[in-house]
Motif scaffolding. Sequence first.
Motif, mmCIF file in Angstrom:
data_model
loop_
_atom_site.group_PDB
_atom_site.id
_atom_site.type_symbol
_atom_site.label_atom_id
_atom_site.label_comp_id
_atom_site.label_asym_id
_atom_site.label_seq_id
_atom_site.Cartn_x
_atom_site.Cartn_y
_atom_site.Cartn_z
ATOM 1 N N PHE A 166 0.830 -1.208 0.000
ATOM 2 C CA PHE A 166 0.000 0.000 0.000
ATOM 3 C C PHE A 166 0.861 1.252 0.000
ATOM 4 N N ILE A 167 1.903 1.274 0.843
ATOM 5 C CA ILE A 167 2.777 2.445 0.904
ATOM 6 C C ILE A 167 3.489 2.657 -0.428
ATOM 7 N N ILE A 168 3.925 1.568 -1.059
ATOM 8 C CA ILE A 168 4.643 1.685 -2.338
ATOM 9 C C ILE A 168 3.727 2.206 -3.435
ATOM 10 N N THR A 169 2.502 1.730 -3.455
ATOM 11 C CA THR A 169 1.590 2.121 -4.537
ATOM 12 C C THR A 169 0.901 3.463 -4.289
ATOM 13 N N GLU A 170 0.723 3.829 -3.003
ATOM 14 C CA GLU A 170 -0.077 5.016 -2.706
ATOM 15 C C GLU A 170 0.685 6.150 -2.013
ATOM 16 N N CYS A 171 1.851 5.853 -1.424
ATOM 17 C CA CYS A 171 2.480 6.863 -0.554
ATOM 18 C C CYS A 171 3.938 7.168 -0.887
ATOM 19 N N LEU A 172 4.384 6.843 -2.082
ATOM 20 C CA LEU A 172 5.787 7.088 -2.405
ATOM 21 C C LEU A 172 6.135 8.565 -2.362
ATOM 22 N N ASP A 173 5.191 9.428 -2.743
ATOM 23 C CA ASP A 173 5.462 10.868 -2.704
ATOM 24 C C ASP A 173 5.633 11.350 -1.276
ATOM 25 N N LEU A 174 4.843 10.789 -0.352
ATOM 26 C CA LEU A 174 4.991 11.149 1.060
ATOM 27 C C LEU A 174 6.288 10.588 1.633
ATOM 28 N N LEU A 175 6.668 9.397 1.188
ATOM 29 C CA LEU A 175 7.917 8.794 1.658
ATOM 30 C C LEU A 175 9.114 9.627 1.212
ATOM 31 N N ALA A 176 9.055 10.169 0.002
ATOM 32 C CA ALA A 176 10.154 10.998 -0.502
ATOM 33 C C ALA A 176 10.323 12.253 0.350
ATOM 34 N N LYS A 177 9.230 12.731 0.950
ATOM 35 C CA LYS A 177 9.284 13.927 1.805
ATOM 36 C C LYS A 177 9.455 13.564 3.273
ATOM 37 N N ASN A 178 9.580 12.274 3.567
ATOM 38 C CA ASN A 178 9.766 11.769 4.935
ATOM 39 C C ASN A 178 8.593 12.154 5.844
ATOM 40 N N GLN A 179 7.401 12.172 5.295
ATOM 41 C CA GLN A 179 6.209 12.517 6.071
ATOM 42 C C GLN A 179 5.612 11.236 6.658
ATOM 43 N N ILE A 180 6.307 10.678 7.623
ATOM 44 C CA ILE A 180 5.929 9.401 8.216
ATOM 45 C C ILE A 180 4.575 9.464 8.919
ATOM 46 N N PRO A 181 4.274 10.512 9.711
ATOM 47 C CA PRO A 181 2.951 10.567 10.342
ATOM 48 C C PRO A 181 1.811 10.528 9.327
ATOM 49 N N ALA A 182 1.967 11.223 8.199
ATOM 50 C CA ALA A 182 0.919 11.201 7.173
ATOM 51 C C ALA A 182 0.780 9.812 6.566
ATOM 52 N N ILE A 183 1.903 9.117 6.372
ATOM 53 C CA ILE A 183 1.863 7.749 5.846
ATOM 54 C C ILE A 183 1.166 6.823 6.841
ATOM 55 N N GLY A 192 -3.130 3.388 8.100
ATOM 56 C CA GLY A 192 -3.832 2.837 9.243
ATOM 57 C C GLY A 192 -2.937 2.082 10.197
ATOM 58 N N VAL A 193 -1.713 2.548 10.381
ATOM 59 C CA VAL A 193 -0.775 1.916 11.311
ATOM 60 C C VAL A 193 -0.190 2.987 12.219
ATOM 61 N N SER A 194 0.531 2.545 13.247
ATOM 62 C CA SER A 194 1.165 3.502 14.149
ATOM 63 C C SER A 194 2.347 4.179 13.455
ATOM 64 N N VAL A 195 2.772 5.308 14.009
ATOM 65 C CA VAL A 195 3.909 6.022 13.430
ATOM 66 C C VAL A 195 5.159 5.168 13.499
ATOM 67 N N LYS A 196 5.350 4.456 14.601
ATOM 68 C CA LYS A 196 6.519 3.596 14.750
ATOM 69 C C LYS A 196 6.516 2.483 13.719
ATOM 70 N N GLU A 197 5.354 1.887 13.486
ATOM 71 C CA GLU A 197 5.265 0.812 12.493
ATOM 72 C C GLU A 197 5.468 1.368 11.082
ATOM 73 N N ALA A 198 4.901 2.536 10.821
ATOM 74 C CA ALA A 198 5.099 3.154 9.502
ATOM 75 C C ALA A 198 6.573 3.443 9.260
ATOM 76 N N SER A 199 7.275 3.903 10.312
ATOM 77 C CA SER A 199 8.710 4.164 10.181
ATOM 78 C C SER A 199 9.464 2.877 9.868
ATOM 79 N N ARG A 200 9.087 1.778 10.519
ATOM 80 C CA ARG A 200 9.754 0.493 10.263
ATOM 81 C C ARG A 200 9.513 0.030 8.823
ATOM 82 N N LEU A 201 8.276 0.168 8.356
ATOM 83 C CA LEU A 201 7.954 -0.250 6.991
ATOM 84 C C LEU A 201 8.693 0.611 5.967
#
Length: 467
Positions: free
Chosen positions: A201-218, A223-232
């Motif tokens: 899901f992150i790869i298909t829908e959130c790559l632009d947010l990942l490029a900006k390091n917007q982990i809370p938005a991801i 639908g996961v915790s910030v810590k889990e999103a950071s790990r993913l």
Amino acid sequence: MELTTTQQQRQLLSQQMIQSAGILQMTAQELTTYLQEMALENPVMEIHESSASRENPDFTSCLHQRSVEEYQWLSASDESNRYFYEQQAQDGENPITWKFRKTNQPQTLADALWEQLVSIPFRSKDAKTLKYMLASLDSWGYLREPLDQIGKKFDQPEDRMELLLSVLQALDPPGVGARSISECLLLQLKRQTECPSQLEFIITECLDLLAKNQIPAIAKKAGVSVKEASRLCQIIRSLNPKPGAAYSNEDISRYIQPDILIKQKHGECTVTLNDSLYPQLSINQYYRQLSKTAEEDVRKYLLEKIRQVDWIRTCIAQRNDTLFRTASAIAEHQKDFFLQGSRALKPLRLSDIADSLGLHESTVSRAVRNKYLQCSHGIFPLNYFFSGSLSSPKDSVSSSGKEAVSAEAAKTALRRLIEQEDKEKPWSDRILSEKLEALGVPISRRTVAKYRESLGIPDASKRKSYS
């Protein structure tokens, strides 16, 4: 009409002066090529390899040739060239000489992929289609040409093209044959034993947010915790978005030849000119003797060619002397750098070296053009040691009374500060500016941003860690 007489003073460069200036700014490889071409035109010129080198007597109070074994310290102290030493030792080459040479044609990505397919019995049409697909991959390993267009060229149905694409995408390196970054990353994930659905899901829908390091938005979107999103996101960052970059269709990278070698011992620097990188000249003794006994026309021709060789040898000697004196002056001005590293690099201008040597600034500029220096800290272009001051360029001391700091030293200090910061609370450019000021490196916030960008370091928001 009135005729008047005026007096003008003009400086005309002779052909010999132009040739001398050209040889001064030649690199070792350019000089080698030049001498080889001149040897083809001049029958009295002979070129042969030389291993001679010399040291600065004023700097070390000694003058003698060194054997190759005495340079083994370079191999031990410079990690950046360890690989080249090992390779050259295996090939029986001189480890102190880095050649600007082309080796055998490197393996291309298409070749590497076809080697994995060559044992599979494909139909003739499928083999041709696959070879075309391999040749169509770009430098990243992506297939940019639409699949349906390739199918039309080889009269292949859509389902057959999808099958051939799956065959291509199953090859190594993982991710090759992808048509987008998302597909490339997903192909690599599918080969891993554990692949949570949130990753896709992150790869298909959130790559632009990942490029900006917007982990809370991801995290909120997935639908996961910030810590889990950071790990993913860390898992995704470990993937390779350019699987084909390890291969090249261009000529293999060239080794750097250090024109100057500097060794540190007992707090002193020894400067050595590596003039074994290009061949030495001599005059054929048969033609030299013939120039004394031949007929007038032949004698004039041979004497002209002999004078040409003598002048080239003079130009090379002047080149070496200027380069050697320039490197010695740099070593003297930047002695702290060679003993302590880049943090001790001092402001230095071309005019400073020119004045100390009694040369014109343009002469020093030609001497350092595309020349390299090797020391225990690595290989550096000679231009690296000419760095502006953060204070007034005319002063060696800042307004606060402290010694002026070079731009390179400021960048080194900035990099170290960022390495030491708390990644969960990275410092802004303003805070970095304040901390650098406390260290005696007075630079503004804008200058911090400029230096940070030149070092390839992202801003605070993109450096922030959520783990």
